[in-house]
Design a protein around this motif. Structure first.
Motif, PDB file in Angstrom:
ATOM      1  N   LEU A 198       0.884  -1.084  -0.049  1.00 50.50           N
ATOM      2  CA  LEU A 198       0.179   0.061   0.198  1.00 50.50           C
ATOM      3  C   LEU A 198       0.895   1.021   0.128  1.00 50.50           C
ATOM      4  N   THR A 199       0.477   2.094  -1.039  1.00 44.98           N
ATOM      5  CA  THR A 199       1.379   3.332  -0.958  1.00 44.98           C
ATOM      6  C   THR A 199       0.310   4.544  -0.326  1.00 44.98           C
ATOM      7  N   LEU A 200       1.189   5.421   0.612  1.00 46.61           N
ATOM      8  CA  LEU A 200       0.400   6.179   1.252  1.00 46.61           C
ATOM      9  C   LEU A 200       0.979   7.716   1.011  1.00 46.61           C
ATOM     10  N   VAL A 201      -0.047   8.604   1.172  1.00 48.62           N
ATOM     11  CA  VAL A 201       0.267  10.104   0.810  1.00 48.62           C
ATOM     12  C   VAL A 201      -0.685  10.443   2.202  1.00 48.62           C
ATOM     13  N   LEU A 202      -0.106  11.338   3.105  1.00 50.08           N
ATOM     14  CA  LEU A 202      -0.745  11.950   4.082  1.00 50.08           C
ATOM     15  C   LEU A 202      -0.283  13.306   4.312  1.00 50.08           C
ATOM     16  N   VAL A 203      -1.495  13.916   4.803  1.00 45.52           N
ATOM     17  CA  VAL A 203      -1.328  15.485   5.397  1.00 45.52           C
ATOM     18  C   VAL A 203      -1.024  15.130   6.747  1.00 45.52           C
ATOM     19  N   ASN A 204      -0.022  15.843   7.494  1.00 43.46           N
ATOM     20  CA  ASN A 204       0.297  15.836   8.885  1.00 43.46           C
ATOM     21  C   ASN A 204       0.999  16.988   9.203  1.00 43.46           C
ATOM     22  N   ASP A 205       0.992  17.078  10.569  1.00 45.73           N
ATOM     23  CA  ASP A 205       1.863  18.272  11.285  1.00 45.73           C
ATOM     24  C   ASP A 205       3.140  17.926  10.928  1.00 45.73           C
ATOM     25  N   ALA A 206       4.120  18.965  10.689  1.00 39.75           N
ATOM     26  CA  ALA A 206       5.323  18.817  10.493  1.00 39.75           C
ATOM     27  C   ALA A 206       6.156  18.018  11.979  1.00 39.75           C
ATOM     28  N   SER A 207       5.616  18.207  13.187  1.00 39.50           N
ATOM     29  CA  SER A 207       6.062  17.646  14.358  1.00 39.50           C
ATOM     30  C   SER A 207       5.869  16.347  14.588  1.00 39.50           C
ATOM     31  N   ASP A 208       5.054  15.615  13.665  1.00 43.61           N
ATOM     32  CA  ASP A 208       4.511  14.314  13.807  1.00 43.61           C
ATOM     33  C   ASP A 208       4.515  13.600  12.676  1.00 43.61           C
ATOM     34  N   ILE A 209       5.703  13.506  11.837  1.00 45.55           N
ATOM     35  CA  ILE A 209       5.908  12.468  10.776  1.00 45.55           C
ATOM     36  C   ILE A 209       6.209  11.329  11.005  1.00 45.55           C
ATOM     37  N   THR A 214       8.791   8.195   3.870  1.00 51.53           N
ATOM     38  CA  THR A 214      10.229   8.068   3.408  1.00 51.53           C
ATOM     39  C   THR A 214      10.281   9.478   2.555  1.00 51.53           C
ATOM     40  N   HIS A 215       9.449  10.482   2.397  1.00 54.63           N
ATOM     41  CA  HIS A 215       9.614  11.644   1.904  1.00 54.63           C
ATOM     42  C   HIS A 215       8.627  12.706   2.495  1.00 54.63           C
ATOM     43  N   VAL A 216       9.188  13.848   2.459  1.00 48.78           N
ATOM     44  CA  VAL A 216       8.397  15.051   2.983  1.00 48.78           C
ATOM     45  C   VAL A 216       8.181  16.110   1.821  1.00 48.78           C
ATOM     46  N   ALA A 217       6.752  16.617   1.978  1.00 43.32           N
ATOM     47  CA  ALA A 217       6.814  17.887   0.905  1.00 43.32           C
ATOM     48  C   ALA A 217       6.149  18.957   1.716  1.00 43.32           C
ATOM     49  N   VAL A 218       6.522  20.076   1.676  1.00 41.39           N
ATOM     50  CA  VAL A 218       6.232  21.383   2.300  1.00 41.39           C
ATOM     51  C   VAL A 218       5.329  22.414   1.492  1.00 41.39           C
ATOM     52  N   MET A 219       4.226  22.494   1.902  1.00 41.19           N
ATOM     53  CA  MET A 219       3.475  23.538   0.997  1.00 41.19           C
ATOM     54  C   MET A 219       3.243  24.860   1.829  1.00 41.19           C
ATOM     55  N   ALA A 227      10.546  19.551  -1.317  1.00 46.84           N
ATOM     56  CA  ALA A 227      10.168  18.177  -1.335  1.00 46.84           C
ATOM     57  C   ALA A 227      11.395  17.134  -1.666  1.00 46.84           C
ATOM     58  N   GLY A 228      11.265  16.235  -0.899  1.00 47.30           N
ATOM     59  CA  GLY A 228      12.575  15.165  -1.014  1.00 47.30           C
ATOM     60  C   GLY A 228      12.429  14.352   0.070  1.00 47.30           C
ATOM     61  N   PRO A 229      13.527  13.459   0.215  1.00 47.08           N
ATOM     62  CA  PRO A 229      13.606  12.460   1.157  1.00 47.08           C
ATOM     63  C   PRO A 229      13.487  12.972   2.535  1.00 47.08           C
ATOM     64  N   LYS A 230      12.850  12.283   3.359  1.00 47.25           N
ATOM     65  CA  LYS A 230      12.612  12.587   4.765  1.00 47.25           C
ATOM     66  C   LYS A 230      14.143  12.975   5.673  1.00 47.25           C
ATOM     67  N   GLU A 231      15.350  12.093   5.336  1.00 45.01           N
ATOM     68  CA  GLU A 231      16.328  12.317   5.963  1.00 45.01           C
ATOM     69  C   GLU A 231      17.116  13.572   5.531  1.00 45.01           C
ATOM     70  N   ARG A 232      16.387  14.252   4.594  1.00 39.65           N
ATOM     71  CA  ARG A 232      17.143  15.566   4.064  1.00 39.65           C
ATOM     72  C   ARG A 232      16.347  16.868   4.634  1.00 39.65           C
ATOM     73  N   TYR A 233      14.955  16.064   5.332  1.00 36.90           N
ATOM     74  CA  TYR A 233      14.320  17.521   5.629  1.00 36.90           C
ATOM     75  C   TYR A 233      14.537  18.011   7.012  1.00 36.90           C
ATOM     76  N   THR A 234      14.654  19.156   7.004  1.00 34.68           N
ATOM     77  CA  THR A 234      14.794  19.880   8.420  1.00 34.68           C
ATOM     78  C   THR A 234      13.648  20.872   8.624  1.00 34.68           C
ATOM     79  N   PRO A 235      12.737  20.521   9.531  1.00 32.67           N
ATOM     80  CA  PRO A 235      11.391  21.410   9.726  1.00 32.67           C
ATOM     81  C   PRO A 235      11.992  22.606  10.320  1.00 32.67           C
ATOM     82  N   GLU A 236      11.069  23.574  10.033  1.00 32.47           N
ATOM     83  CA  GLU A 236      11.488  24.961  10.752  1.00 32.47           C
ATOM     84  C   GLU A 236      11.220  24.978  12.252  1.00 32.47           C
TER      85      GLU A 236
END
Length: 482
Positions: A198-209, A214-219, A227-236
Motif C-alpha cells: 500500500l502506498t500512502l500520502v498523508l497530510v500531517n503536522d511537521a512535528s509528527d511525521i 520516506t519523503h516530505v513535501a512542504v506546502m 520536497a525530498g527524502p525525509k532524511e534531508r528534511y529539516t523542519p522550521e
C-alpha cells in the motif's frame, strides 16, 4: 525552491504544472509532483496552504486541467470532513445523533439513517472481518452512523477506504480525533500496510511525521516549497507567537450569577443495551477550568451534550446547569445555550458550506446554524478584531466551504467567543489547526480569566496554561483531580 527528489521508476501518480481555482481564487499554483512505488509521503505546511486541496485533486475530487494530472492505479481518499451521496450530515439535524428513542429517519419519513454496516458496505468475508476487528469497529456495525463518536467516525472512514483495496491511500490528517492508544496503533498498522504494497500520502503536522514516511513535501501559499527524502528534511523551528496581544472583547461579558456551572449525580446514559455513561458524578464550580480526557468511545461528547442541552436523557438524570436541575426549573434549552460558547467536531460537520464566514461566526449569537437579524456594533468590532488576530482579515464574505478545515475550525472558535459567554465548552477545539494558530487560541483563552471552561482533548500539550483541573472519563469509570 529545492528540486524534487526523482527516481527512474514509473510514477503511480504524476502532476505537471497543476493549477487549481476554487471560488474564483487560485488555491494551487503550478505544482509538479511524482509519486513512485516505494515512496510514502507526508505533506505538511501551515493552515490554509492548500494541502487538503492537493490530496482532493489527486483523488479526482477537483477537476484538473487536461494533461496536468495522471493516475495510473486505483486511489482512495479519506478526508477530515466527509460529505458523500452515501451519507451527508446536511440531511439531518444536529441533536438527532443523541435521540436514542426516536426513529432513525428524517422528517420526510423516507430517508433512513445508515448504520455503520450500511456506510461501510462490508461483506462477511474473513478479510473484511479482520480489518474491522483491527479498527475496533465490529461491535459498532449495527449502530447508526450519525451516533458514532468523532474518533469512531474517523476509524470508520479509514476502514471504508481500505475495504476497497486501493493501491494508493490519501489521508487528510488521519490521526485527528483519535486517542493516543489508537493513534499509535494506527501508525504502526499503516506502517505494516506499506510493507504489503500500500502506498500512502498523508497530510500531517511537521512535528509528527510517521516513521514509515520516506519523503516530505512542504506546502505554502498553494505551492510546494520543498520536497525530498525525509532524511534531508529539516523542519522550521516553531517560535511562540508574540506578534499581537489577544484582543479584549468589546461585547459586554455575561453576568455570572451562579455558584455551580454544572452538577451531575449518578448520571447514566444508554442506547438500548449499550451503556455510554454509568453512574457518573461531577461538579464544576463557577470559574473553574477543567480538562476532560478519555479514550474514543468513553462518552466525552455525550457528557458535553448533557450539559449543553442537546441530549434528551438529561431530563431522566440529575443534571443541574447554572444551579437549576434540567426539567424541574422551567428553563428551556435556549436558556442554557445562550450562556455557553460551544464548539465540537460534530457541530462542525453540520454547517452548510454555502454560508459566509460572517454568517457562521455570528450564528453563535443565536445558538443555531443561522445568524441574527441584528448585531451590536461592539460584536461587529469583536468579529473584525478576532479575524485580524488570527490572520484571517478579508475572509468575511467567503463561503465557509472554500476555507481549509483548519480555517473553518478557527471560525467556529470565534463563533464560540463572540457573545462573551459565561461558560466555554470546547470539544477538541484545535483539530486541524496549525501550531501557530493553536498558540494564538491558547493565549486568547487564557485571557478569558472570568470564564468557566471545559476543554476536551487527547493531547495535553494543547491545554491552555490556565486549565488546572482534570476529569478523566474511562470506559469503566471516571475520576477527577486538580
Amino acid at each position: 525552491m529545492t528540486p524534487f527528489f526523482m527516481s527512474e521508476q514509473p510514477s503511480l501518480l504524476s502532476v505537471a504544472k497543476l493549477t487549481i481555482r476554487r471560488g474564483g481564487r487560485i488555491i494551487l499554483h503550478d505544482l509538479n509532483f511524482d509519486l513512485k512505488p516505494g515512496e510514502y509521503w507526508t505533506i505538511t505546511g501551515p493552515m490554509g496552504s492548500g494541502k487538503s486541496t492537493f490530496l482532493q485533486t489527486l483523488a479526482g475530487q477537483f477537476h484538473a486541467p487536461t494533461g496536468s494530472l495522471e493516475r495510473r492505479v486505483p486511489v482512495e481518499f479519506v478526508s477530515f470532513k466527509e460529505e458523500s451521496s452515501r451519507f451527508s450530515y446536511s440531511s439531518y439535524f444536529y441533536q438527532q445523533r443523541y435521540q436514542a428513542t426516536m426513529s432513525d429517519r428524517v422528517d420526510d419519513g423516507y430517508t433512513a439513517i445508515p448504520s455503520l454496516r450500511d456506510f461501510l458496505q462490508t461483506t462477511d468475508s474473513p478479510e473484511d472481518s479482520a480489518l474491522l476487528d483491527r479498527l475496533g469497529l465490529s461491535p459498532l456495525l449495527d449502530r447508526s452512523f450519525i451516533k458514532l463518536s468523532n474518533g469512531q467516525t474517523r476509524k470508520a472512514r479509514i476502514g471504508k477506504a481500505l475495504l476497497k483495496h486501493p493501491a494508493v491511500l490519501l489521508l487528510d490528517n488521519p490521526f485527528v480525533g483519535l486517542d493516543a492508544t489508537f493513534r499509535n496503533d494506527l501508525t504502526n498498522w499503516l506502517g505494516d500496510l506499506t510493507k504489503h504494497g500500500l502506498t500512502l500520502v498523508l497530510v500531517n503536522d511537521a512535528s509528527d511525521i510517521p516513521a514509515f514516511s520516506t519523503h516530505v513535501a512542504v506546502m505554502e501559499n498553494g505551492t510546494l516549497n520543498w520536497a525530498g527524502p525525509k532524511e534531508r528534511y529539516t523542519p522550521e523551528l516553531y517560535v511562540k507567537s508574540t506578534a499581537a496581544a489577544p484582543p479584549v472583547l468589546q461585547t459586554p461579558p455575561q453576568h455570572i450569577d451562579f455558584l455551580e456551572a454544572f452538577r451531575l449525580q449518578d448520571v447514566s446514559v444508554r442506547y438500548g443495551d449499550t451503556v455510554i455513561l454509568d453512574g457518573l458524578d461531577w461538579v464544576v464550580k463557577a470559574g473553574e477550568r477543567w480538562a476532560l480526557f478519555g479514550p474514543n468511545g468513553a462518552g466525552k461528547s455525550v457528557l458535553l451534550s448533557l450539559l449543553y442541552g442537546d441530549h434528551p436523557q438529561a431530563y431522566s438524570n440529575y443534571v443541574s446547569v447554572f444551579g437549576h436541575r434540567r426539567g424541574k426549573s422551567g428553563e428551556s434549552i435556549w436558556d442554557v445555550k445562550r450562556r455557553i460558547g460551544f464548539v465540537s467536531p460534530e457541530l462542525h460537520l453540520y454547517f452548510p458550506p454555502h454560508l459566509t464566514v460572517r454568517q457562521v461566526a455570528l450564528s453563535g449569537l443565536t445558538d443555531t446554524l443561522t445568524p441574527p437579524n441584528r448585531v451590536m456594533p461592539e460584536t461587529e468590532l469583536d468579529l473584525t478584531n478576532l479575524l485580524a488576530y488570527f490572520g484571517l482579515t478579508g475572509v468575511d464574505n467567503r463561503t465557509f466551504g472554500t476555507l481549509s478545515a483548519g480555517e473553518q475550525r478557527v471560525i467556529l472558535l470565534i463563533r464560540a467567543f463572540l457573545k462573551n459567554p459565561a461558560v466555554l465548552l470546547l470539544d477538541e477545539p484545535f483539530q486541524a489547526i496549525d501550531s501557530h494558530h493553536v498558540d494564538l487560541a491558547r493565549q486568547l483563552i487564557d485571557r478569558f480569566s472570568d470564564k468557566t471552561i471545559l476543554f476536551v482533548t487527547h493531547n495535553r500539550n494543547e491545554l491552555p496554561e490556565s486549565i488546572n483541573r482534570l476529569y478523566t472519563l474511562d470506559i469503566d469509570k471516571a475520576r477527577s483531580e486538580k
